[in-house]
Scaffold this active site. Structure first.
Site, short mmCIF file in Angstrom:
data_model
loop_
_atom_site.label_atom_id
_atom_site.label_comp_id
_atom_site.label_asym_id
_atom_site.label_seq_id
_atom_site.Cartn_x
_atom_site.Cartn_y
_atom_site.Cartn_z
N ASP A 1 16.26 -2.42 -13.46
CA ASP A 1 15.90 -1.69 -14.24
C ASP A 1 15.85 -0.28 -14.14
O ASP A 1 15.20 -0.03 -12.93
CB ASP A 1 14.24 -2.10 -14.63
CG ASP A 1 13.68 -1.40 -15.75
OD1 ASP A 1 14.30 -0.91 -16.86
OD2 ASP A 1 12.54 -1.70 -16.14
N ASP B 1 18.80 4.00 -20.71
CA ASP B 1 18.31 2.67 -19.96
C ASP B 1 18.83 1.34 -20.11
O ASP B 1 19.19 0.95 -21.11
CB ASP B 1 16.96 2.69 -20.89
CG ASP B 1 15.99 1.82 -20.48
OD1 ASP B 1 15.80 1.75 -19.11
OD2 ASP B 1 15.24 1.11 -21.22
#
Length: 407
Positions: free
Chosen positions: A99, A279
């Site tokens: 992440d 992201d």
């Protein structure tokens, strides 16, 4: 739980620091990673997941970087990239979500933490709330093994006593900016926790705090479709030149891998230049509500009641124009095929095999709020990206898959 197919994550041993990230052709150290569609609860709701995550990402400010107080609807992670990471000695393998939108590394959601001779209990409480779940527990320092033979000593690891929203995985390996760890140690709200990438640098394994990201479009549930490069960039993964843009100073995008960009559909501007983020933890491309309305009008799409995604007919697909992301002096054109969900995976999102779904949707708020777009992994499947802490910049380049028609 962890698919046999995997993408390789290369860990670079760089030799010197230069004005831009070191380029490499290959590395002897790799970390297997696999994309996982979480269908444990049936069809996955990508839009619900992504919008919940977006709300959590926006709920960060200079007064309170911790997201643990956010009141955000928790949804299960829908689509994730999973890395097999060893912790302890002898190492226990944990399957962790990779992440870029968070920075804590933690385990224990599924496979419980195993104490070994290298485990040090700091006694400090740690907790983080994400749009896709939460965890709370205790901080340990331990040895982390990435790939074959590469270890990080005394890495901070959150050991979950409780967690929600992370069924089928063990936790997260966070490779976002260091500042995102501030406020996650409950009793030390002003303290940051060195990330895996930071420790790779301070322990001399890599020469720059840089992560190169390469994904490729895939039409199967799990696929070996990319690599991460720690410490530099892999020139074999992109075409042409990398072009960099400075990190934005606009909050809250500035707390993440935030940049400024504008978006045009064909020649029509649908989002004036504004701040947003890149992201890996977001699947779709999310844009401000005013831009979303313009995109609907321009494409002739309709909202699908079952999936929440935009849907178009075959005729409308044939009429689609490029969606252009204008970053600095460069334009990155997402082709019509790059704007649609892989049709072979329609049933995994509760869709029909007869429909065409778009991967552009609403972030849930209008522009002007400091985080007006999220370029998720469907963007990254078409463009190589570099997250460069050393030089406070993000870079992009086209790849051999930029114009792919596989979706």
């Amino acid at each position: 739980m962890f698919p046999a197919a995997s993408l390789l994550t290369t860990l670079l041993l760089a030799l010197s620091i230069v004005a831009s990230p070191v380029e490499i052709r290959s590395s002897p150290i790799t970390l297997p990673v696999a994309r996982k569609l979480n269908t444990s609860g049936g069809a996955i709701n990508i839009l619900q997941h992504d919008q919940a995550r977006a709300a959590a990402l926006k709920n960060v400010g200079s007064d309170t970087l911790s997201r643990r107080t956010a009141s955000i609807t928790v949804t299960n992670d829908a689509v994730s990239y999973i890395a097999a990471v060893g912790v302890g000695s002898p190492a226990t393998t944990y399957y962790l979500i990779v992440d870029t939108g968070s920075s804590n590394t933690w385990v224990g959601a599924d496979t419980k933490y195993v104490v070994t001779s290298t485990s040090v209990d700091t006694g400090d409480a740690v907790e983080v709330t994400y749009g896709s779940g939460s965890f709370s527990g205790t901080e340990y320092l331990d040895t982390v093994t990435l790939g074959t033979g590469l270890t990080i000593t005394k890495q901070s690891i959150g050991v979950a006593a409780t967690s929600t929203g992370f069924e089928g995985v063990d936790g997260i390996i966070g490779i976002g900016p260091l500042i995102l760890t501030e406020g996650t140690l409950v009793d030390y709200p002003d303290t940051t926790i060195p990330t895996v990438t930071e420790n790779l640098y301070t322990q001399g394994t890599i020469a720059e705090i840089v992560v190169g990201v390469s994904f490729e479009p895939t039409t199967s549930e799990s696929d070996a479709n990319g690599e991460l490069t720690f410490g530099g960039t892999d020139a074999t993964r992109y075409t042409g030149d990398l072009t960099y843009t400075p990190l934005t100073t606009t909050e809250p995008a500035s707390y993440y891998w935030g940049i400024n960009e504008s978006i045009t559909y064909g020649t029509t501007t649908i989002l004036a230049e504004t701040a947003g983020i890149v992201d890996t933890g977001t699947t779709l491309i999310l844009i401000a509500t005013n831009a979303y309305s313009k995109y609907i009008s321009a494409t002739g799409a309709t909202e699908d009641e079952t999936t929440g995604l935009l849907r178009i007919t075959t005729a409308k697909y044939d009429d689609l124009e490029d969606l252009n992301f204008n970053v600095g002096s460069e334009t990155y054109a997402l082709t019509p095929n790059g704007q649609i969900w892989p049709r072979s995976l329609n049933t995994y999102i509760g869709g029909s095999t007869d429909y065409i779904y778009l991967i552009v949707n609403s972030i849930g708020t209008p522009s002007g709020e400091g985080l007006d777009f999220i370029n998720g992994y469907t963007f990254l499947e078409r463009f190589y990206a570099v997250f460069d802490t050393t030089h406070s910049q993000v870079g992009f380049a086209t790849t051999s898959y930029t114009d792919a028609t596989t979706n």
